[in-house]
Design a protein around this motif. Structure first.
Motif, PDB file in Angstrom:
ATOM      1  N   SER A  48       0.814  -0.913  -0.467  1.00  0.00           N
ATOM      2  CA  SER A  48       0.292  -0.146   0.195  1.00  0.00           C
ATOM      3  C   SER A  48       0.627   1.257  -0.488  1.00  0.00           C
ATOM      4  O   SER A  48       1.960   1.487   0.568  1.00  0.00           O
ATOM      5  CB  SER A  48      -0.637   0.366   1.397  1.00  0.00           C
ATOM      6  N   ASP A  64      -4.522  10.895  -8.399  1.00  0.00           N
ATOM      7  CA  ASP A  64      -3.776  10.262  -9.692  1.00  0.00           C
ATOM      8  C   ASP A  64      -5.174   9.429  -8.786  1.00  0.00           C
ATOM      9  O   ASP A  64      -5.258   8.609  -8.113  1.00  0.00           O
ATOM     10  CB  ASP A  64      -2.906   9.519  -9.340  1.00  0.00           C
ATOM     11  N   PRO A  65      -5.742   8.747 -10.351  1.00  0.00           N
ATOM     12  CA  PRO A  65      -5.812   6.776 -10.276  1.00  0.00           C
ATOM     13  C   PRO A  65      -5.866   5.975  -9.319  1.00  0.00           C
ATOM     14  O   PRO A  65      -6.103   4.128  -9.256  1.00  0.00           O
ATOM     15  CB  PRO A  65      -7.046   7.248 -11.414  1.00  0.00           C
ATOM     16  N   SER A  66      -4.430   6.138  -9.902  1.00  0.00           N
ATOM     17  CA  SER A  66      -2.819   4.817  -9.665  1.00  0.00           C
ATOM     18  C   SER A  66      -1.706   5.306  -9.345  1.00  0.00           C
ATOM     19  O   SER A  66      -1.459   6.787  -8.986  1.00  0.00           O
ATOM     20  CB  SER A  66      -3.540   3.801 -11.011  1.00  0.00           C
ATOM     21  N   THR A  68       2.326   4.343  -9.221  1.00  0.00           N
ATOM     22  CA  THR A  68       2.912   2.855  -9.931  1.00  0.00           C
ATOM     23  C   THR A  68       4.284   3.043  -8.862  1.00  0.00           C
ATOM     24  O   THR A  68       5.019   4.172  -8.966  1.00  0.00           O
ATOM     25  CB  THR A  68       3.961   2.967 -10.909  1.00  0.00           C
ATOM     26  N   ASP A  84       1.155  -1.617 -10.665  1.00  0.00           N
ATOM     27  CA  ASP A  84      -0.149  -0.370 -10.964  1.00  0.00           C
ATOM     28  C   ASP A  84       0.029  -0.108  -9.343  1.00  0.00           C
ATOM     29  O   ASP A  84      -1.293  -1.732  -9.624  1.00  0.00           O
ATOM     30  CB  ASP A  84      -0.358  -0.361 -11.445  1.00  0.00           C
ATOM     31  N   LEU A  85      -0.802   0.480  -8.212  1.00  0.00           N
ATOM     32  CA  LEU A  85      -1.933   0.314  -6.939  1.00  0.00           C
ATOM     33  C   LEU A  85      -3.055   1.328  -7.214  1.00  0.00           C
ATOM     34  O   LEU A  85      -2.566   2.226  -7.717  1.00  0.00           O
ATOM     35  CB  LEU A  85      -0.904   0.773  -5.898  1.00  0.00           C
ATOM     36  N   PRO A  86      -3.859   0.336  -7.539  1.00  0.00           N
ATOM     37  CA  PRO A  86      -5.303   1.618  -7.772  1.00  0.00           C
ATOM     38  C   PRO A  86      -5.732   1.901  -6.512  1.00  0.00           C
ATOM     39  O   PRO A  86      -5.118   1.846  -5.203  1.00  0.00           O
ATOM     40  CB  PRO A  86      -6.173   0.111  -8.242  1.00  0.00           C
ATOM     41  N   LEU A  87      -6.185   4.002  -6.761  1.00  0.00           N
ATOM     42  CA  LEU A  87      -7.139   3.908  -5.824  1.00  0.00           C
ATOM     43  C   LEU A  87      -7.853   2.968  -4.935  1.00  0.00           C
ATOM     44  O   LEU A  87      -8.794   2.491  -5.657  1.00  0.00           O
ATOM     45  CB  LEU A  87      -7.829   5.250  -5.899  1.00  0.00           C
ATOM     46  N   THR A  88      -7.635   2.544  -3.502  1.00  0.00           N
ATOM     47  CA  THR A  88      -8.885   2.353  -2.771  1.00  0.00           C
ATOM     48  C   THR A  88      -9.226   3.364  -2.116  1.00  0.00           C
ATOM     49  O   THR A  88     -10.606   2.799  -0.799  1.00  0.00           O
ATOM     50  CB  THR A  88      -8.021   1.074  -2.014  1.00  0.00           C
ATOM     51  N   TYR A 112      -3.668   3.700  -1.670  1.00  0.00           N
ATOM     52  CA  TYR A 112      -3.404   2.558  -3.281  1.00  0.00           C
ATOM     53  C   TYR A 112      -2.441   1.733  -2.587  1.00  0.00           C
ATOM     54  O   TYR A 112      -2.345   1.435  -2.014  1.00  0.00           O
ATOM     55  CB  TYR A 112      -2.571   3.477  -4.130  1.00  0.00           C
ATOM     56  N   THR A 114      -2.950  -2.761  -3.222  1.00  0.00           N
ATOM     57  CA  THR A 114      -3.374  -4.537  -4.389  1.00  0.00           C
ATOM     58  C   THR A 114      -1.680  -5.650  -3.257  1.00  0.00           C
ATOM     59  O   THR A 114      -1.372  -4.921  -2.754  1.00  0.00           O
ATOM     60  CB  THR A 114      -3.126  -4.153  -5.036  1.00  0.00           C
TER      61      THR A 114
END
Length: 752
Positions: A48, A64-66, A68, A84-88, A112, A114
């Motif tokens: 994270s 940012d939506p993600s 890196t 790439d880590l998505p926004l959670t 962010y 995954t």
């Protein structure tokens, strides 16, 4: 020439586009953040990135939506992968005191995250690995670094190999740093708990570090992938450094063990700082996490520290408690209370009271009469008062306990506190131990009892302090329940308890003989168990047993050791009868049985007993049959048993045999002349063969020629072979019985 003009035109357009991008990049206003790596299962981890974003001045287009990240091997800086880590999550960070909220400071918390796999055959380098993420840009008004609007940020985390010494090495990074949304006041002490926790129980050590700038810039605010180390640090303003990151007296610092951050700012402004948390396992560093953050210093309204006085128990007018000099004594009695008085020069201050045990369990701290209140509010007094009363049973057992009494106001940005450390001792009320006695003591000790007797003793427990008292029963070397003893009609109450020791003596008590029952009266004043002296009630169990006597009409047996049993022999179909008698001097209930290795009835036997107290009799009859013969040797055990605690059974063993008929000598004829003259005309064996007996019976005869041809056969015992139709010569015969016996021979047929 047209081609050159076209080139310059495109170059100018590109420069214009870059200039248009610069404000957006400079307006990202990333406040700070940190990386986190947590073990999930097998080789799966969750990685994270937490970013803190200026919600007031930040450009929403920079959310940012993600994100890196890159994973690298330490030492070699070899890149293993990008991810790439998505926004959670996207939430606001609350203030410690919501009432202190100001319009110029609001922070968002962006997470962010995954899952990723760290295979053991890949992530096994002894030096470990690191994760990095790079982003630009910082707040342009940061006052302690050079060229703040163009400064980037690198978020950094180190973790160990996932296999060490051939075994899996599981580790989660420290989960540190509660989110900070507070501001500091000029000239006021600011403190915040940055201490974290580690899922593996590793030791954590904190220090201040210079934030990393890295490779991100206004021209490349979000690199497609982070670069490997090294990462350039930010450049401090003149006079500042890693150990002096912002103007303050004292300057910004962190406690190496607790993670408590403190500073007394001496200049207004916005200041960036860096904190590192290193984790150690068995004294070896295995990883680290860095947080990059910033702190706003503003001019706050004056706030004065509240004041508190503490007075010990006693009549009014007691002098105030002097910390470090006095020790209060809480004595038994109705007044075991401390008086607390709170004042605050600031108008409409709301005060709150907190109590912290220093050297005794926090659970023992009582609750004060008030925990918060207003000073100088409308209709409110200038002074708040509270009482802190300790229960009557509170007891320090001679030790000096220390209690911090803390009063805090609701000032901004952080409350001011006044702490008084109270040293005190406390005594519990005096108490007498309970007592126990027999209501009507027996005239004789030990108490004598036999099996079947009922032993009862009335008991009384008393407590002079009127504590709830109870009676308890134990045994010396045994448990009363194991012999059937118990306390009945138990009553327990303040100052008095009654019970009855009740014991119906049975066979379980015979082996021990003397039983010593222990009775105590127990009370539990102030949750401290107290018992009386032990009352011992001895009971001796009297027991004796005389073996029963067994007589019979069977022939007398030899008394010599190892002598064989008496043998009763009968021919097949013969009948034998006998009688047995038993007596017992103790008049115990008697039983008589007969047993053998087979069913008696199948062997032709009947046994009819009659039993009772002190006397028993039986008749036995046997009619010899083949089943008895098959079971030989057939031993029947006749047993006389007395039903008592330690029985002494008496036995008589008799052997029964079936007489076999005599077997004649086998002298068969070896020649005969089938000439019809009435002399020696037949071959027969009836008078020479063993007689039939039960399973030993004649099965048949066969006669064969010298070439093996069967010339005669019969199933009759009285067979007579006349030799007709066969030539003169030697023939072979075989006689078979049902038990497998065979008789063979030759016979010669003479010529006629």
């Amino acid at each position: 020439m047209p081609l050159l003009l076209r080139f310059y035109r495109e170059l100018l357009l590109l420069a214009a586009a870059l200039l248009l991008l610069l404000p957006a990049a400079r307006a990202t206003h990333i406040v700070g953040g940190e990386l986190d790596l947590q073990y999930q299962r097998s080789n799966i981890y969750r990685v994270s990135l937490t970013l803190y974003f200026d919600a007031i001045n930040g450009n929403s287009g920079a959310l940012d939506p993600s994100a890196t990240i890159g994973i690298f091997e330490r030492g070699s800086n070899r890149r293993l992968r990008n991810l790439d880590l998505p926004l959670t999550q996207n939430t606001f960070v609350p203030y410690t005191n919501i009432a202190c909220t100001i319009g110029s400071l609001s922070t968002r918390r962006l997470v962010y995250s995954t899952e990723l796999e760290l295979p053991a055959n890949t992530y096994n380098a002894p030096g470990g690995y690191y994760i990095a993420m790079e982003r630009c840009c910082r707040n342009g008004v940061i006052g302690n670094i050079q060229n703040a609007p163009d400064a980037g940020q690198t978020f950094y985390l180190e973790f160990p190999a996932v296999v060490q010494g051939g075994q899996p090495f599981r580790n989660s990074s420290p989960r540190i740093f509660p989110p900070l949304s507070d501001y500091a006041c000029l000239g006021e002490l600011f403190y915040f708990d940055f201490g974290g926790q580690d899922a593996d129980g590793d030791s954590l050590v904190y220090d201040m570090v210079t934030p990393l700038n890295g490779h991100a810039s206004t021209f490349d605010p979000r690199p497609a992938a982070p670069f490997p180390a090294p990462y350039a640090p930010i450049r401090w303003s003149t006079g500042l450094s890693q150990t002096n990151q912002m103007p303050g007296n004292p300057t910004l610092g962190i406690h190496p063990r607790s993670g408590r951050l403190t500073v007394r700012p001496t200049r207004l402004g916005l200041y960036v700082f860096g904190v590192r948390c290193a984790e150690y396992r068995r004294g070896v560093k295995i990883g680290e996490v860095r947080r990059d953050f910033q702190l706003l210093v503003i001019a706050c309204s004056p706030n004065q520290t509240p004041q508190m006085t503490v007075r010990g128990p006693g009549p009014g007018g007691q002098p105030p408690y002097r910390p470090g000099r006095d020790t209060l004594r809480l004595l038994p009695g109705p007044n075991r209370c401390l008086s607390l008085r709170f004042t605050d020069p600031d108008p409409t201050s709301r005060l709150s009271v907190e109590l912290r045990a220093v050297n005794f369990p926090q659970t023992q701290v009582p609750v004060p009469s008030i925990t918060q209140g207003m000073v100088r509010g409308p209709g409110m007094p200038d002074t708040l008062t509270a009482t802190l009363c300790f229960p009557a049973c509170f007891n320090t057992r001679g030790r000096v306990y220390q209690l911090d009494v803390i009063v805090a106001d609701n000032g901004c940005s952080l409350p001011r506190r006044d702490t008084v450390r109270v040293a005190f001792t406390a005594q519990a009320p005096p108490n007498q131990v309970p007592s126990v006695a027999m209501v009507a003591p027996p005239t004789q000790f030990p108490i004598s009892a036999r099996v079947g007797d009922l032993v009862e003793v009335e008991l009384l427990g008393l407590d002079a302090d009127q504590d709830v008292v109870s009676l308890e029963l134990t045994g010396r070397g045994f448990t009363p329940a194991s012999v059937g003893a118990q306390l009945l009609a138990v009553t327990s109450g303040p100052g008095r308890a009654t019970a009855r020791l009740s014991w119906r003596v049975d066979c379980r008590a015979v082996a021990r003989g003397l039983h010593e029952f222990e009775i105590v009266a127990a009370a539990n004043p102030c949750q401290e168990r107290q018992t009386s002296t032990v009352l011992v009630i001895p009971v001796r169990v009297q027991y004796a047993n005389v073996a029963p006597v067994l007589t019979s009409s069977f022939p007398p047996a030899s008394s010599a050791p190892g002598a064989p049993p008496v043998v009763i022999r009968l021919p097949l179909g013969g009948v034998y009868e006998a009688t047995l008698n038993g007596t017992d001097a103790d008049q115990d209930q008697l039983t008589m049985t007969a047993a053998a290795g087979i069913n008696l009835a199948a062997a032709g036997m009947t046994f009819r007993p009659s039993t009772g107290p002190g006397r028993a009799a039986a008749t036995f009859r046997w009619e010899a049959n083949c089943e008895a013969a098959r079971a030989e040797p057939l031993d029947v055990t006749f047993t006389l048993s007395d039903q008592t605690c330690q029985p002494q059974p008496q036995q008589r063993v008799v052997r029964f045999e079936v007489e076999r008929p005599p077997v004649p000598d086998f002298l068969p004829p070896n020649v005969f002349t089938p000439d019809g003259n009435g002399l020696n005309d037949h071959f027969e064996l009836a008078s020479m063969l063993p007689p039939d007996f039960c399973d030993q019976r004649f099965a048949g005869v066969k006669v064969f020629s010298r070439w093996g041809n069967r010339v005669y056969e019969s199933k009759e015992r009285s067979f007579r072979w006349n030799g007709r139709g066969v030539a003169a010569g030697v023939y072979y015969y075989q006689v078979e019985f049902t038990d497998g016996r065979r008789f063979k021979g030759t016979v010669t047929v003479l010529p006629k």
